[in-house]
Design a protein around this motif. Structure first.
Motif, mmCIF file in Angstrom:
data_model
loop_
_atom_site.group_PDB
_atom_site.id
_atom_site.type_symbol
_atom_site.label_atom_id
_atom_site.label_comp_id
_atom_site.label_asym_id
_atom_site.label_seq_id
_atom_site.Cartn_x
_atom_site.Cartn_y
_atom_site.Cartn_z
ATOM 1 N N ALA A 1 0.826 -1.168 -0.041
ATOM 2 C CA ALA A 1 -0.084 0.019 -0.006
ATOM 3 C C ALA A 1 0.951 1.413 0.075
ATOM 4 O O ALA A 1 1.999 1.231 0.505
ATOM 5 N N PRO A 2 0.512 2.188 -0.576
ATOM 6 C CA PRO A 2 1.121 3.512 -0.466
ATOM 7 C C PRO A 2 1.367 4.040 0.714
ATOM 8 O O PRO A 2 0.485 3.955 1.715
ATOM 9 N N PRO A 3 2.082 4.805 0.992
ATOM 10 C CA PRO A 3 2.728 5.618 2.229
ATOM 11 C C PRO A 3 1.487 6.402 2.745
ATOM 12 O O PRO A 3 0.872 7.052 1.816
ATOM 13 N N ALA A 4 1.213 6.192 3.798
ATOM 14 C CA ALA A 4 0.227 7.352 4.482
ATOM 15 C C ALA A 4 0.518 8.636 4.131
ATOM 16 O O ALA A 4 1.789 9.152 4.458
ATOM 17 N N PRO A 5 -0.150 9.619 3.765
ATOM 18 C CA PRO A 5 0.097 10.889 3.625
ATOM 19 C C PRO A 5 0.581 11.705 5.028
ATOM 20 O O PRO A 5 -0.200 11.210 6.110
ATOM 21 N N ARG A 6 1.527 12.245 4.954
ATOM 22 C CA ARG A 6 2.121 12.923 6.254
ATOM 23 C C ARG A 6 0.919 14.144 6.583
ATOM 24 O O ARG A 6 0.406 14.898 5.620
ATOM 25 N N PRO A 7 0.855 14.324 7.852
ATOM 26 C CA PRO A 7 -0.086 15.234 8.212
ATOM 27 C C PRO A 7 0.257 16.501 8.082
ATOM 28 O O PRO A 7 1.667 16.885 7.922
ATOM 29 N N GLY A 8 -0.382 17.640 7.809
ATOM 30 C CA GLY A 8 0.323 19.100 7.534
ATOM 31 C C GLY A 8 0.735 19.481 8.863
ATOM 32 O O GLY A 8 0.466 18.849 9.853
ATOM 33 N N PRO A 9 1.268 20.568 8.782
ATOM 34 C CA PRO A 9 1.494 21.356 9.905
ATOM 35 C C PRO A 9 0.415 21.762 10.710
ATOM 36 O O PRO A 9 -0.704 21.916 10.557
ATOM 37 N N THR A 10 0.855 21.557 12.012
ATOM 38 C CA THR A 10 -0.127 21.911 13.085
ATOM 39 C C THR A 10 -0.285 23.538 12.997
ATOM 40 O O THR A 10 0.391 24.153 12.530
#
Length: 132
Positions: free
Chosen positions: A2-11
């Motif tokens: 599976a493709p890697p999970a998208p990184r969460p945006g900056p807080t």
């Protein structure tokens, strides 16, 4: 796989820190450019004064030439008056050269001032946007 999970945006905290850092950087740049504008304005003022003095000197030398020519017309080709005129012409030429050189430096400095003012206006606009 599976493709890697998208990184969460900056807080929100990270975004605020980045905005504050950008605001501080722009504030420093605005301050430096403001100082530079003042410095270049002072240099322009000094050069304007220098040009004015040289203009007066050139006028004085031109008057000496005119006076010598008047004496030559009245009294003929007297060697003394011819020498006075020749010397006055040389001094007038030198005064003209100095005046033109100073005017050139003044033009360059005025161009520099316009550029620094434009840079300052741009940075002030950027800062205003960041400060919202």
């Amino acid at each position: 796989p599976a493709p890697p999970a998208p990184r969460p945006g900056p807080t929100p905290e990270q975004l605020e820190r980045a905005r504050l850092r950008q605001e501080q950087d722009l504030s420093v740049q605005v301050s430096e450019l403001t100082d530079q504008v003042r410095s270049v304005e002072q240099a322009v003022g000094k050069l304007r004064s220098e040009v004015e003095v040289l203009e007066h000197a050139k006028e004085d030398e031109d008057q000496k030439v005119a006076n010598a020519e008047g004496q030559i017309k009245r009294y003929g080709d007297n060697p003394r008056f011819l020498d006075i005129r020749a010397k006055a012409q040389e001094e007038a030429s030198e005064a003209q050269r100095k005046l033109e050189e100073a005017q050139g430096r003044l033009e360059v400095k005025i161009g520099e001032l316009a550029q620094v003012r434009a840079d300052l206006a741009f940075k002030e606009e950027e800062l205003a946007k960041v400060m919202g």
